[in-house]
Design a protein around this motif. Structure first.
Motif, PDB file in Angstrom:
ATOM      1  N   ARG A 105       0.852  -1.185   0.000  1.00 44.98           N
ATOM      2  CA  ARG A 105       0.000   0.000   0.000  1.00 44.98           C
ATOM      3  C   ARG A 105       0.889   1.236   0.000  1.00 44.98           C
ATOM      4  O   ARG A 105       1.931   1.252   0.656  1.00 44.98           O
ATOM      5  N   VAL A 106       0.445   2.246  -0.752  1.00 41.40           N
ATOM      6  CA  VAL A 106       1.201   3.491  -0.866  1.00 41.40           C
ATOM      7  C   VAL A 106       0.277   4.670  -0.559  1.00 41.40           C
ATOM      8  O   VAL A 106      -0.952   4.569  -0.659  1.00 41.40           O
ATOM      9  N   ARG A 107       0.900   5.798  -0.177  1.00 37.66           N
ATOM     10  CA  ARG A 107       0.167   7.050   0.018  1.00 37.66           C
ATOM     11  C   ARG A 107       1.098   8.190  -0.335  1.00 37.66           C
ATOM     12  O   ARG A 107       2.311   8.008  -0.465  1.00 37.66           O
ATOM     13  N   LEU A 108       0.515   9.377  -0.460  1.00 39.88           N
ATOM     14  CA  LEU A 108       1.269  10.570  -0.804  1.00 39.88           C
ATOM     15  C   LEU A 108       1.334  11.514   0.383  1.00 39.88           C
ATOM     16  O   LEU A 108       0.311  11.798   1.007  1.00 39.88           O
ATOM     17  N   ALA A 109       2.527  12.004   0.665  1.00 38.80           N
ATOM     18  CA  ALA A 109       2.727  13.133   1.577  1.00 38.80           C
ATOM     19  C   ALA A 109       3.194  14.287   0.703  1.00 38.80           C
ATOM     20  O   ALA A 109       4.086  14.120  -0.133  1.00 38.80           O
ATOM     21  N   ALA A 110       2.565  15.470   0.853  1.00 35.03           N
ATOM     22  CA  ALA A 110       2.863  16.562  -0.075  1.00 35.03           C
ATOM     23  C   ALA A 110       2.931  17.908   0.630  1.00 35.03           C
ATOM     24  O   ALA A 110       2.292  18.134   1.649  1.00 35.03           O
TER      25      ALA A 110
ATOM     26  N   VAL B  32      -1.992  30.600 -12.335  1.00 28.70           N
ATOM     27  CA  VAL B  32      -0.842  30.371 -11.461  1.00 28.70           C
ATOM     28  C   VAL B  32      -0.231  29.007 -11.752  1.00 28.70           C
ATOM     29  O   VAL B  32      -0.892  28.108 -12.273  1.00 28.70           O
ATOM     30  N   GLN B  33       1.037  28.894 -11.410  1.00 34.68           N
ATOM     31  CA  GLN B  33       1.735  27.609 -11.465  1.00 34.68           C
ATOM     32  C   GLN B  33       2.090  27.231 -10.036  1.00 34.68           C
ATOM     33  O   GLN B  33       2.645  28.044  -9.300  1.00 34.68           O
ATOM     34  N   ILE B  34       1.747  25.994  -9.665  1.00 31.88           N
ATOM     35  CA  ILE B  34       2.097  25.536  -8.323  1.00 31.88           C
ATOM     36  C   ILE B  34       3.225  24.514  -8.416  1.00 31.88           C
ATOM     37  O   ILE B  34       3.330  23.765  -9.384  1.00 31.88           O
ATOM     38  N   THR B  35       4.056  24.540  -7.395  1.00 33.48           N
ATOM     39  CA  THR B  35       5.119  23.554  -7.248  1.00 33.48           C
ATOM     40  C   THR B  35       4.805  22.743  -6.010  1.00 33.48           C
ATOM     41  O   THR B  35       4.590  23.304  -4.930  1.00 33.48           O
ATOM     42  N   VAL B  36       4.755  21.424  -6.173  1.00 36.31           N
ATOM     43  CA  VAL B  36       4.449  20.523  -5.070  1.00 36.31           C
ATOM     44  C   VAL B  36       5.590  19.534  -4.913  1.00 36.31           C
ATOM     45  O   VAL B  36       5.977  18.872  -5.879  1.00 36.31           O
ATOM     46  N   ASP B  37       6.128  19.456  -3.704  1.00 31.36           N
ATOM     47  CA  ASP B  37       7.100  18.416  -3.373  1.00 31.36           C
ATOM     48  C   ASP B  37       6.326  17.255  -2.774  1.00 31.36           C
ATOM     49  O   ASP B  37       5.594  17.429  -1.792  1.00 31.36           O
ATOM     50  N   GLY B  38       6.458  16.091  -3.400  1.00 28.06           N
ATOM     51  CA  GLY B  38       5.700  14.930  -2.954  1.00 28.06           C
ATOM     52  C   GLY B  38       6.581  13.734  -2.693  1.00 28.06           C
ATOM     53  O   GLY B  38       7.617  13.556  -3.332  1.00 28.06           O
ATOM     54  N   THR B  39       6.134  12.929  -1.744  1.00 29.85           N
ATOM     55  CA  THR B  39       6.783  11.667  -1.433  1.00 29.85           C
ATOM     56  C   THR B  39       5.722  10.586  -1.434  1.00 29.85           C
ATOM     57  O   THR B  39       4.737  10.689  -0.684  1.00 29.85           O
TER      58      THR B  39
ATOM     59  N   LYS C  94      12.206   3.379   2.971  1.00 25.86           N
ATOM     60  CA  LYS C  94      12.501   4.377   1.934  1.00 25.86           C
ATOM     61  C   LYS C  94      11.249   4.601   1.106  1.00 25.86           C
ATOM     62  O   LYS C  94      10.442   3.685   0.940  1.00 25.86           O
ATOM     63  N   PRO C  95      11.088   5.798   0.562  1.00 21.68           N
ATOM     64  CA  PRO C  95       9.907   6.054  -0.264  1.00 21.68           C
ATOM     65  C   PRO C  95       9.973   5.336  -1.606  1.00 21.68           C
ATOM     66  O   PRO C  95      11.053   5.006  -2.096  1.00 21.68           O
TER      67      PRO C  95
END
Length: 151
Positions: free
Chosen positions: A106-111, A123-130, A138-139
């Motif tokens: 199982r996986v999920r996103l942290a952002a 607008v342009q958004i920048t998202v750092d995701g794991t 490890k991710p």
């Protein structure tokens, strides 16, 4: 947890905010096989569970690009932007796949919404995701995504 904003001005106020984590989703063999059919990538480490048992990961693994594609449904759980006419993926600045996702994981996103910058008409958004693997050290993926929202 989902954050809902109405319009570009409200979105701009979220710059620098942690968006939290999505729900967990299971990566099934059916999802992997469907992705293999869609992309033409039928490498045995993805689609042959019997052979993959003796392979380097001890089980079949999701394609890296399948893992990356899960960013979209997981991200939409975290942020809902209303009052815009168009939402588009603009690109990726960086993607890494530190750990494979075995089928059944199982996986999920942290952002985190790191930046909101004006572009013509929106607008342009920048998202750092794991993309995290449940119980993993490890991710599965670390990425920087760029999206555009137009008024």
């Amino acid at each position: 947890m989902s954050i809902t904003v109405d319009g570009l001005d409200a979105l701009k106020k979220l710059a620098g905010s942690d968006l939290g984590t999505s729900e967990w989703i299971e990566v099934t063999q059916e999802r992997v096989d469907t992705f293999a059919d869609a992309t033409g990538d039928h490498q045995w480490i993805h689609v042959d569970p019997e052979r993959a048992k003796d392979g380097p990961f001890g089980a079949p693994i999701a394609h890296g690009y399948l893992t990356l594609s899960l960013f979209i449904p997981l991200f939409t759980e975290l942020l809902d932007v209303r009052g815009v006419t168009t939402k588009v993926n603009y690109g990726l600045d960086k993607v890494r796949f530190p750990s494979p996702v075995t089928v059944g994981s199982r996986v999920r996103l942290a952002a985190r919404l790191t930046e909101v910058a004006d572009v013509p008409g929106g607008v342009q958004i920048t998202v750092d995701g794991t993309i995290e693997i449940e119980g993993g050290t490890k991710p599965a993926a670390a990425l920087r995504s760029l999206s555009r929202f137009y008024a």
